[in-house]
Design an enzyme around this catalytic site. Sequence first.
Site, PDB file in Angstrom:
ATOM      1  N   ASP A 167     -33.145  58.845  94.746  1.00 28.27           N
ATOM      2  CA  ASP A 167     -32.412  58.297  93.599  1.00 28.27           C
ATOM      3  C   ASP A 167     -33.333  57.722  92.514  1.00 28.27           C
ATOM      4  O   ASP A 167     -34.391  57.163  92.812  1.00 28.27           O
ATOM      5  CB  ASP A 167     -31.497  57.181  94.131  1.00 28.27           C
ATOM      6  CG  ASP A 167     -30.328  56.901  93.206  1.00 28.27           C
ATOM      7  OD1 ASP A 167     -29.819  57.859  92.605  1.00 28.27           O
ATOM      8  OD2 ASP A 167     -29.926  55.731  93.112  1.00 28.27           O
ATOM      9  N   GLU A 186     -29.113  61.638  84.261  1.00 29.89           N
ATOM     10  CA  GLU A 186     -28.361  60.558  83.590  1.00 29.89           C
ATOM     11  C   GLU A 186     -28.421  60.745  82.087  1.00 29.89           C
ATOM     12  O   GLU A 186     -29.472  61.048  81.525  1.00 29.89           O
ATOM     13  CB  GLU A 186     -28.953  59.196  83.983  1.00 29.89           C
ATOM     14  CG  GLU A 186     -28.240  58.005  83.328  1.00 29.89           C
ATOM     15  CD  GLU A 186     -28.659  56.663  83.931  1.00 29.89           C
ATOM     16  OE1 GLU A 186     -28.978  56.615  85.134  1.00 29.89           O
ATOM     17  OE2 GLU A 186     -28.667  55.672  83.191  1.00 29.89           O
ATOM     18  N   HIS A 207     -26.248  48.011  86.571  1.00 26.14           N
ATOM     19  CA  HIS A 207     -26.937  47.818  87.852  1.00 26.14           C
ATOM     20  C   HIS A 207     -27.129  46.337  88.188  1.00 26.14           C
ATOM     21  O   HIS A 207     -27.290  45.502  87.299  1.00 26.14           O
ATOM     22  CB  HIS A 207     -28.332  48.465  87.801  1.00 26.14           C
ATOM     23  CG  HIS A 207     -28.297  49.956  87.840  1.00 26.14           C
ATOM     24  ND1 HIS A 207     -28.376  50.729  86.715  1.00 26.14           N
ATOM     25  CD2 HIS A 207     -28.197  50.822  88.882  1.00 26.14           C
ATOM     26  CE1 HIS A 207     -28.330  52.008  87.050  1.00 26.14           C
ATOM     27  NE2 HIS A 207     -28.212  52.098  88.359  1.00 26.14           N
ATOM     28  N   GLY A 233     -24.267  51.517  89.486  1.00 27.78           N
ATOM     29  CA  GLY A 233     -23.980  50.095  89.328  1.00 27.78           C
ATOM     30  C   GLY A 233     -22.595  49.730  89.825  1.00 27.78           C
ATOM     31  O   GLY A 233     -21.944  48.832  89.287  1.00 27.78           O
TER      32      GLY A 233
HETATM   33  O1  G3H Z   1     -28.288  54.191  91.964  1.00 26.78           O
HETATM   34  C1  G3H Z   1     -27.907  53.180  92.566  1.00 26.78           C
HETATM   35  C2  G3H Z   1     -26.772  52.410  92.110  1.00 26.78           C
HETATM   36  O2  G3H Z   1     -26.518  52.641  90.794  1.00 26.78           O
HETATM   37  C3  G3H Z   1     -26.623  51.034  92.664  1.00 26.78           C
HETATM   38  O3  G3H Z   1     -26.248  50.044  91.724  1.00 26.78           O
HETATM   39  O4  G3H Z   1     -27.029  48.100  93.029  1.00 26.78           O
HETATM   40  O5  G3H Z   1     -25.600  47.814  91.041  1.00 26.78           O
HETATM   41  O6  G3H Z   1     -24.646  48.793  93.106  1.00 26.78           O
HETATM   42  P1  G3H Z   1     -25.844  48.600  92.254  1.00 26.78           P
HETATM   43 ZN    ZN Z   2     -28.231  53.642  89.741  1.00 25.72          ZN
END
Ligand code: G3H
Ligand code: ZN
Length: 271
Positions: free
Chosen positions: A80, A132, A174, A203
Site C-alpha cells: 500500500d 490515487e 488518513h 482513511g
Molecule cells: O491506506 C490505508 C488507509 O487509507 C488507512 O487510513 O489509518 O486513516 O484508517 P486510516
Molecule cells: Zn491510505
Amino acid sequence: MPLVKTADIVVPGRGVAAFNVITVEHAEAVVAGAEEAGAPVICQISENAVRFHHGRLAPIAAATAAVAEASSVPVALHLDHVTDLDLLRQAADHGFGSVMYDGARHDYARNVAHTAEAASWAHSHGLWLEAELGEVGGKDGAHAPGVRTDPDEAVSFVAATGVDALAVAVGSSHAMTDRTAALDHALIRRLRDAVPVPLVLHGSSGVPDDELRQAVREGMVKINIGTALNIAFTGAVRDALPGQVDPRKYLAPARTAMAEVVSHLLKVVAG
Ligand code: G3H
Ligand code: ZN
C-alpha cells in the site's frame, strides 16, 4: 487456504475491507476477525510499515502471508501507498496480489506518467494496480484536508494509465482518531457512474459506521482501514501494561482488541 488474488475479492457491487498490518499481531488479528465475520479480507502492508521494519519488506510480508495461508476465509495481500518504484517491484516476490502506486502528490501529468509505468510493470507480473487521484489528506499522520477527486479527470486518468482500481478523495482523511469524517456522497455517486474501475476509500478509520455503509451502497468497493486497529492495539496495551514485563501479557489483549474491530468493520462494510 492459499492466498487469493486481490482481483478475485475486489468486485464492484460489494464492499471488502483492507486492513493495515504493521506487526505479526496485526496480521493474526485481521485473520481472526475475518474468520469470526466469515468474510474475505485484504491484509495490506504500507511503505511506511516497511520503513518501520528497517526498510525490509521480506520479514513482515512472509509472516503476514504465512498467517493468511492458515486462514479459513479468503485473504489477499496488498502493498500500500508505494512511492518508491524499487519497493513496488518487490511486490512480485512475496505473494502480493496487488500494489498501490501513490503518485497523488505529483501534478496530474507526472502522476499519469509514473502510474502508467507502474501499471504496465504490475500487469506484466500478474499484479493488480491501484492508484490515487486527488489527494486523501493526513498521510503524514496529521488530520488535514485533501484535494477532492474530479470525476472527469478520473475518467481520463484511468484511460491514460490502465489502472485496475482508483483511490478517490471524497471527504475522508488518513490517521483520524475520532470518527467524524463527513463523506461527499453526491461525489461518490458521480465517481461510481463515471469511473470504470472499483473505487477505493482511504482513511476509513475516521468514517462513522453509517457513513461507511452508505458509501459501499453508493459504490465504494475497497475500504482501507489502519488507525482504528492502532487505537484498539494501543488502548489495550495501556490497560494491560502495569506490572507486566512479558510482552505476551499485553500483546495478547491488543491482538484480541484489534480482532474485534476487524470483525465489526467487516460486518459494517458487508452492509
Ligand atoms: O491506506 C490505508 C488507509 O487509507 C488507512 O487510513 O489509518 O486513516 O484508517 P486510516
Ligand atoms: Zn491510505
